[in-house]
Design a protein around this motif. Sequence first.
Motif, short mmCIF file in Angstrom:
data_model
loop_
_atom_site.label_atom_id
_atom_site.label_comp_id
_atom_site.label_asym_id
_atom_site.label_seq_id
_atom_site.Cartn_x
_atom_site.Cartn_y
_atom_site.Cartn_z
N GLY A 126 0.82 -1.21 0.00
CA GLY A 126 0.00 0.00 0.00
C GLY A 126 0.86 1.25 0.00
N GLY A 127 2.03 1.17 0.63
CA GLY A 127 2.97 2.29 0.61
C GLY A 127 3.58 2.50 -0.77
N ALA A 128 3.71 1.41 -1.55
CA ALA A 128 4.19 1.54 -2.93
C ALA A 128 3.17 2.31 -3.75
CB ALA A 128 4.44 0.16 -3.53
N TYR A 129 1.89 2.01 -3.52
CA TYR A 129 0.84 2.78 -4.18
C TYR A 129 1.01 4.27 -3.86
CZ TYR A 129 -3.40 5.45 -4.28
OH TYR A 129 -4.27 6.49 -4.46
N ALA A 130 1.19 4.59 -2.56
CA ALA A 130 1.34 6.00 -2.14
C ALA A 130 2.57 6.63 -2.79
CB ALA A 130 1.43 6.09 -0.62
N ALA A 131 3.68 5.88 -2.82
CA ALA A 131 4.91 6.39 -3.42
C ALA A 131 4.70 6.72 -4.90
CB ALA A 131 6.05 5.39 -3.25
N LEU A 132 4.00 5.85 -5.62
CA LEU A 132 3.77 6.08 -7.04
C LEU A 132 2.85 7.28 -7.28
CD1 LEU A 132 3.39 2.42 -8.32
CD2 LEU A 132 5.27 4.01 -8.79
N GLU A 133 1.78 7.40 -6.48
CA GLU A 133 0.90 8.56 -6.62
C GLU A 133 1.66 9.85 -6.37
OE1 GLU A 133 -2.11 8.93 -7.77
OE2 GLU A 133 -3.41 7.29 -7.15
N LEU A 134 2.49 9.85 -5.33
CA LEU A 134 3.24 11.06 -4.99
C LEU A 134 4.29 11.38 -6.05
CD1 LEU A 134 3.12 13.14 -2.76
CD2 LEU A 134 4.87 11.86 -1.55
N PHE A 135 4.98 10.36 -6.55
CA PHE A 135 5.99 10.54 -7.59
C PHE A 135 5.36 11.11 -8.86
CE2 PHE A 135 8.56 8.77 -11.14
CZ PHE A 135 9.75 9.42 -10.88
N ALA A 136 4.14 10.67 -9.16
CA ALA A 136 3.47 11.11 -10.39
C ALA A 136 2.68 12.40 -10.22
CB ALA A 136 2.53 10.00 -10.88
N HIS A 137 2.61 12.92 -9.02
CA HIS A 137 1.85 14.15 -8.78
C HIS A 137 2.43 15.28 -9.62
CE1 HIS A 137 0.40 17.71 -6.58
NE2 HIS A 137 -0.63 16.94 -6.23
N ARG A 138 1.56 16.14 -10.11
CA ARG A 138 1.97 17.22 -11.02
C ARG A 138 3.05 18.13 -10.44
NH1 ARG A 138 -2.74 18.20 -8.74
NH2 ARG A 138 -3.01 20.10 -7.52
N ASP A 139 3.14 18.23 -9.12
CA ASP A 139 4.13 19.11 -8.49
C ASP A 139 5.32 18.35 -7.91
OD1 ASP A 139 2.52 21.33 -9.02
OD2 ASP A 139 1.38 21.04 -7.17
N SER A 140 5.46 17.08 -8.25
CA SER A 140 6.51 16.26 -7.64
C SER A 140 7.91 16.78 -7.94
CB SER A 140 6.41 14.81 -8.14
OG SER A 140 7.48 14.05 -7.65
N ASN A 141 8.74 16.78 -6.91
CA ASN A 141 10.15 17.16 -7.07
C ASN A 141 11.08 15.99 -6.79
OD1 ASN A 141 9.82 19.91 -7.74
ND2 ASN A 141 9.34 20.37 -5.62
N PHE A 142 10.56 14.78 -6.78
CA PHE A 142 11.40 13.62 -6.50
C PHE A 142 12.22 13.24 -7.73
CE2 PHE A 142 8.11 12.95 -3.25
CZ PHE A 142 8.92 12.82 -2.14
N CYS A 143 13.45 12.80 -7.48
CA CYS A 143 14.33 12.35 -8.56
C CYS A 143 14.10 10.89 -8.90
CB CYS A 143 15.79 12.53 -8.14
SG CYS A 143 16.24 14.23 -7.89
N GLY A 144 13.53 10.14 -7.96
CA GLY A 144 13.33 8.73 -8.21
C GLY A 144 12.33 8.10 -7.26
N VAL A 145 11.94 6.88 -7.62
CA VAL A 145 10.97 6.12 -6.82
C VAL A 145 11.42 4.66 -6.78
CG1 VAL A 145 9.46 5.72 -8.82
CG2 VAL A 145 8.51 5.56 -6.52
N LEU A 146 11.21 4.04 -5.64
CA LEU A 146 11.44 2.60 -5.46
C LEU A 146 10.18 2.05 -4.82
CD1 LEU A 146 13.15 0.01 -5.35
CD2 LEU A 146 14.04 0.81 -3.16
N ALA A 147 9.54 1.11 -5.49
CA ALA A 147 8.28 0.58 -4.99
C ALA A 147 8.32 -0.94 -5.06
CB ALA A 147 7.11 1.14 -5.80
N GLY A 148 8.03 -1.60 -3.94
CA GLY A 148 8.01 -3.05 -3.87
C GLY A 148 6.61 -3.56 -3.60
N ALA A 149 6.30 -4.75 -4.12
CA ALA A 149 4.97 -5.35 -4.02
C ALA A 149 3.94 -4.35 -4.54
CB ALA A 149 4.66 -5.78 -2.59
N VAL A 150 4.23 -3.84 -5.72
CA VAL A 150 3.46 -2.75 -6.31
C VAL A 150 2.06 -3.20 -6.71
CG1 VAL A 150 3.30 -1.16 -8.26
CG2 VAL A 150 5.50 -1.63 -7.22
N HIS A 151 1.11 -2.40 -6.36
CA HIS A 151 -0.24 -2.48 -6.90
C HIS A 151 -0.77 -1.07 -6.90
CE1 HIS A 151 -1.67 -2.36 -2.71
NE2 HIS A 151 -0.74 -3.24 -2.48
#
Length: 194
Positions: A126-151
């Motif tokens: 569920g945290g991978a879901y959150a990480a992906l949503e945040l990474f893809a957010h229009r205002d995201s400033n993250f350089c990268g994402v690591l997501a395990g057990a992704v859904h």
Amino acid sequence: PPPPAPPPSWAIKGFFIGAALEATGRTVPSHPLPLLVAFAGLGGDVDVVLSQWVPTLQRTAQEPFLLAVPRRPASHWWFIDDAGAWGWVQGKLDHAMLDVFATWANSLCASQHVDAGKTFVIGYSGGAYAALELFAHRDSNFCGVLAGAVHGHGQADTEGLPLKRAHTAVGYFAAFLQRLRRHNGGSRVQLTHY
């Protein structure tokens, strides 16, 4: 209505992973450090990240970094407005909550203590879901994402879903993929599902 304020129950654990350096007589650098924002799965919480993830991070990190671990908002499946067992299939995206987290994360990324070229978001399940949503957010400033057990939010098909839950799954998943397609890019993206 105005977007929700950050819940007082957030536990932002910002600290240096410098114990190993200090044990050798070296100090944590005073220059800007990488930032890692870590989202636990629904079965975990801040304490799980700190007790189970941090020891591994301490052993494998190539340099000290800042760690921020948010607490999942009550009655939410991170950014989905349903924390129930089927929330990921039947709950709706809470855009306001996602915006609050994005604003918070961007304020961390913009800190003078953070190396803007080394900002990452990670999550598990569920945290991978959150990480992906945040990474893809229009205002995201993250350089990268690591997501395990992704859904994600919803499911690509209705296999294995009870009939009364299946009607929203495919549409929510298609919308989730559309949101991911709008991400700003990143130098490091790693996703796994096992």
